[in-house]
Design a protein around this motif. Structure first.
Motif, PDB file in Angstrom:
ATOM      1  N   GLY A 323      33.340  41.238 -30.779  1.00 41.66           N
ATOM      2  CA  GLY A 323      33.856  41.144 -29.409  1.00 41.66           C
ATOM      3  C   GLY A 323      32.947  41.823 -28.413  1.00 41.66           C
ATOM      4  N   GLU A 324      32.434  43.023 -28.756  1.00 44.10           N
ATOM      5  CA  GLU A 324      31.542  43.731 -27.855  1.00 44.10           C
ATOM      6  C   GLU A 324      30.236  42.988 -27.675  1.00 44.10           C
ATOM      7  N   LEU A 325      29.729  42.395 -28.751  1.00 46.64           N
ATOM      8  CA  LEU A 325      28.490  41.626 -28.655  1.00 46.64           C
ATOM      9  C   LEU A 325      28.670  40.429 -27.730  1.00 46.64           C
ATOM     10  N   VAL A 326      29.800  39.735 -27.843  1.00 46.92           N
ATOM     11  CA  VAL A 326      30.055  38.576 -26.984  1.00 46.92           C
ATOM     12  C   VAL A 326      30.209  39.031 -25.532  1.00 46.92           C
ATOM     13  N   THR A 341      36.950  35.188 -20.907  1.00 46.87           N
ATOM     14  CA  THR A 341      36.899  35.704 -22.278  1.00 46.87           C
ATOM     15  C   THR A 341      38.217  36.352 -22.649  1.00 46.87           C
ATOM     16  N   HIS A 342      38.543  36.248 -23.955  1.00 49.40           N
ATOM     17  CA  HIS A 342      39.689  36.926 -24.552  1.00 49.40           C
ATOM     18  C   HIS A 342      39.153  37.563 -25.839  1.00 49.40           C
ATOM     19  N   LEU A 343      38.790  38.821 -25.736  1.00 44.41           N
ATOM     20  CA  LEU A 343      38.044  39.466 -26.816  1.00 44.41           C
ATOM     21  C   LEU A 343      38.871  40.579 -27.441  1.00 44.41           C
ATOM     22  N   GLU A 344      39.168  40.444 -28.702  1.00 40.90           N
ATOM     23  CA  GLU A 344      39.883  41.483 -29.447  1.00 40.90           C
ATOM     24  C   GLU A 344      38.877  42.513 -29.936  1.00 40.90           C
ATOM     25  N   GLY A 345      39.207  43.782 -29.780  1.00 42.08           N
ATOM     26  CA  GLY A 345      38.301  44.838 -30.196  1.00 42.08           C
ATOM     27  C   GLY A 345      38.413  45.136 -31.681  1.00 42.08           C
ATOM     28  N   GLY A 346      37.369  45.773 -32.205  1.00 39.03           N
ATOM     29  CA  GLY A 346      37.382  46.188 -33.602  1.00 39.03           C
ATOM     30  C   GLY A 346      37.233  45.066 -34.614  1.00 39.03           C
ATOM     31  N   VAL A 347      36.700  43.918 -34.181  1.00 37.97           N
ATOM     32  CA  VAL A 347      36.458  42.809 -35.111  1.00 37.97           C
ATOM     33  C   VAL A 347      34.999  42.920 -35.561  1.00 37.97           C
ATOM     34  N   PHE A 348      34.784  43.571 -36.686  1.00 38.97           N
ATOM     35  CA  PHE A 348      33.425  43.848 -37.144  1.00 38.97           C
ATOM     36  C   PHE A 348      32.962  42.799 -38.155  1.00 38.97           C
ATOM     37  N   VAL A 349      31.697  42.431 -38.035  1.00 38.97           N
ATOM     38  CA  VAL A 349      31.046  41.534 -38.990  1.00 38.97           C
ATOM     39  C   VAL A 349      29.716  42.156 -39.386  1.00 38.97           C
ATOM     40  N   ARG A 350      29.184  41.721 -40.529  1.00 33.31           N
ATOM     41  CA  ARG A 350      27.896  42.220 -40.981  1.00 33.31           C
ATOM     42  C   ARG A 350      26.898  41.073 -40.929  1.00 33.31           C
ATOM     43  N   ALA A 351      25.961  41.168 -39.989  1.00 33.69           N
ATOM     44  CA  ALA A 351      24.988  40.104 -39.769  1.00 33.69           C
ATOM     45  C   ALA A 351      23.836  40.673 -38.941  1.00 33.69           C
ATOM     46  N   THR A 352      22.882  39.824 -38.631  1.00 30.71           N
ATOM     47  CA  THR A 352      21.782  40.203 -37.753  1.00 30.71           C
ATOM     48  C   THR A 352      22.206  39.961 -36.310  1.00 30.71           C
ATOM     49  N   PRO A 353      22.278  40.988 -35.473  1.00 31.19           N
ATOM     50  CA  PRO A 353      22.755  40.780 -34.103  1.00 31.19           C
ATOM     51  C   PRO A 353      21.971  39.717 -33.353  1.00 31.19           C
ATOM     52  N   GLY A 354      20.653  39.689 -33.545  1.00 34.30           N
ATOM     53  CA  GLY A 354      19.854  38.687 -32.846  1.00 34.30           C
ATOM     54  C   GLY A 354      20.269  37.270 -33.197  1.00 34.30           C
TER      55      GLY A 354
END
Length: 470
Positions: A323-326, A341-354
């Protein structure tokens, strides 16, 4: 010459022995030989016991019958024997002399004379007298009264099996078992050979693909089981390989076409500019050439990114708040269409940010091309998935064309009309990135326009181990 000729024969023998067929035959014959050896030992023990019992029973029955006749006063003169009885019968007096004998024993010395004179009541032993052709089993019983006096002993001798009889049965059994081993070896070799016929056909067909091409298929034996499943799997793999090859061929063709257009335009503009007089205004020509150069650069960058994605090259990954990245990416992005935007916080994923930013950028660019007046971006958590949705209020994508938009260089007519300079690689790159990180990207039904749904696995706690780039 003889050595040269023998060498292929030796190679053939080694090949046959070390093949699955040869090893299976050898193992089967070895196991069968072991089982038959045990059977042989058991049969010999049974034969020995059976022969011994027959010999003992023969002498015992003869004595019992003769004693019965003597007691009843019958057959005293001749001591005749009947079927199933031994013809070696004597009546020996208490002094060790023969007082009566069957025809086969007349004139012969007394059997077990020493045991009779010693006063034994019952005789049961094996003896090998010189006047007989072999060893015999002796059985005798003493009679208190008889026509020849008191304390006589009736003795019967049954010949034990001779050497010829002893070896005849084992030899016959060995011959039968050798024949069985040969039959088992032939049957195993023949059966496994027939079972491998479909495999040999599959191997021969696959070896011929260089001439026939990937469109050829191996025969499928209708036998059920593993062989049929193997052939079906091979054909399915070949079909996927053919599809991949055709896709790569189309990819190269489309890439060549998309690269050739700006290159041709760039070359034409430069050639025209060179033919103009020296005082000609060069700025419009240079601007057009610059646009073509930028398009070439975009295509090349996308192609390089696809190449890296196809190679699954490992890249560093991070635990990122989707959500923060978006939010940051939408805030810094200039756009002609408003984005909510409708962004829920604390939705973590493991990936390359770029790479995640590239996915979002491609989805937003696609939405901007088709939106009429509004774009909506949503980030939420659904179970174990992080879900990113990008919706626009454009005309949408027909259901039958929803998968086609993810094909490389595939562009729908509306997309070409709205953005002739597009590469047709943005959405394929976005889906490829999603799949690399264990997620998915698809077109879903929406209230209006196009609704792209990206799903990625929720990241574990900080410090959890994952595979980079996968």
């Amino acid at each position: 010459m003889a050595t040269v000729r023998r060498e292929p024969v030796r190679r053939l023998r080694r090949r046959l022995f070390f093949s699955v067929r040869g090893r299976a035959t050898v193992i089967t014959v070895a196991v069968a030989a072991l089982v038959l050896a045990l059977v042989f030992v058991l049969l010999m023990l049974l034969a020995r016991d059976w022969t011994r019992n027959n010999v003992w029973q023969e002498s015992e029955q003869t004595v019992e019958r003769v004693v019965s006749d003597i007691t009843r006063g019958r057959g005293v003169e001749s001591l005749d024997t009947g079927p199933g009885e031994t013809d070696l019968v004597q009546v020996v007096g208490s002094d060790g002399r023969v007082v009566a004998a069957s025809e086969a024993m007349r004139g012969r010395p007394a059997l077990a004379a020493d045991e009779v004179t010693e006063g034994k009541v019952l005789l049961d032993e094996t003896d090998c007298p010189d006047f007989l052709n072999g060893c015999v089993r002796l059985f005798g019983t003493r009679l208190g009264w008889s026509p020849w006096g008191a304390n006589v002993m009736v003795v019967a001798a049954s010949p034990l099996p001779t050497l010829v009889n002893v070896w005849l049965l084992p030899l016959g059994l060995l011959l039968v078992m050798a024949g069985l081993l040969v039959l088992i070896a032939w049957w195993t070799w023949h059966t496994i050979g027939r079972a491998f016929v479909p495999i040999d056909e599959i191997r021969a067909e696959m070896a011929d693909f260089g001439a026939r091409g990937l469109g050829h298929r191996v025969p499928v034996p209708q036998t059920g089981g593993e062989l049929q499943a193997l052939a079906e799997t091979v054909n399915a793999t070949l079909e996927r390989l053919e599809e991949a090859t055709d896709r790569e061929r189309r990819f190269v063709s489309d890439a060549s076409h998309d690269l050739r257009n700006p290159l041709t335009g760039l070359q034409t503009r430069l050639e025209v500019a060179l033919d103009e007089p020296d005082d000609h205004e060069w700025r419009p020509t240079v601007e057009s050439a610059l646009r073509d150069t930028r398009r070439l650069n975009e295509i090349i960058v996308d192609l390089l990114e696809l190449s890296r994605l196809d190679a699954r090259a490992p890249v560093p990954v991070e635990r990122s708040d989707l959500g923060e990245l978006v939010r940051r990416e939408v805030a810094r992005r200039p756009t002609r269409v408003p984005i909510s935007t409708h962004l829920e916080g604390g939705v973590f994923v493991r990936a390359t940010p770029g790479r995640l930013i590239r996915v979002l950028g491609n989805l937003l660019s696609n939405a901007e091309r088709h939106a009429e007046g509004h774009i909506e971006v949503t980030v939420a958590r659904e179970g174990d998935d992080a879900v990113l949705e990008v919706l626009d209020d454009g005309a949408g994508v027909p259901e039958e064309a929803r998968e086609r938009v993810f094909e490389r260089f595939a562009r729908l007519p509306e997309s070409r009309d709205r953005d002739p300079q597009g590469t047709g690689l943005g959405l394929p790159i976005a889906r490829e990135i999603a799949e690399i990180y264990g997620g998915s990207l698809r077109l879903a039904d929406g209230p209006s326009g196009a609704r792209f749904v990206l799903r990625l696995p929720i990241a574990g706690q900080p410090g959890a181990s994952v595979r980079n780039g996968e």
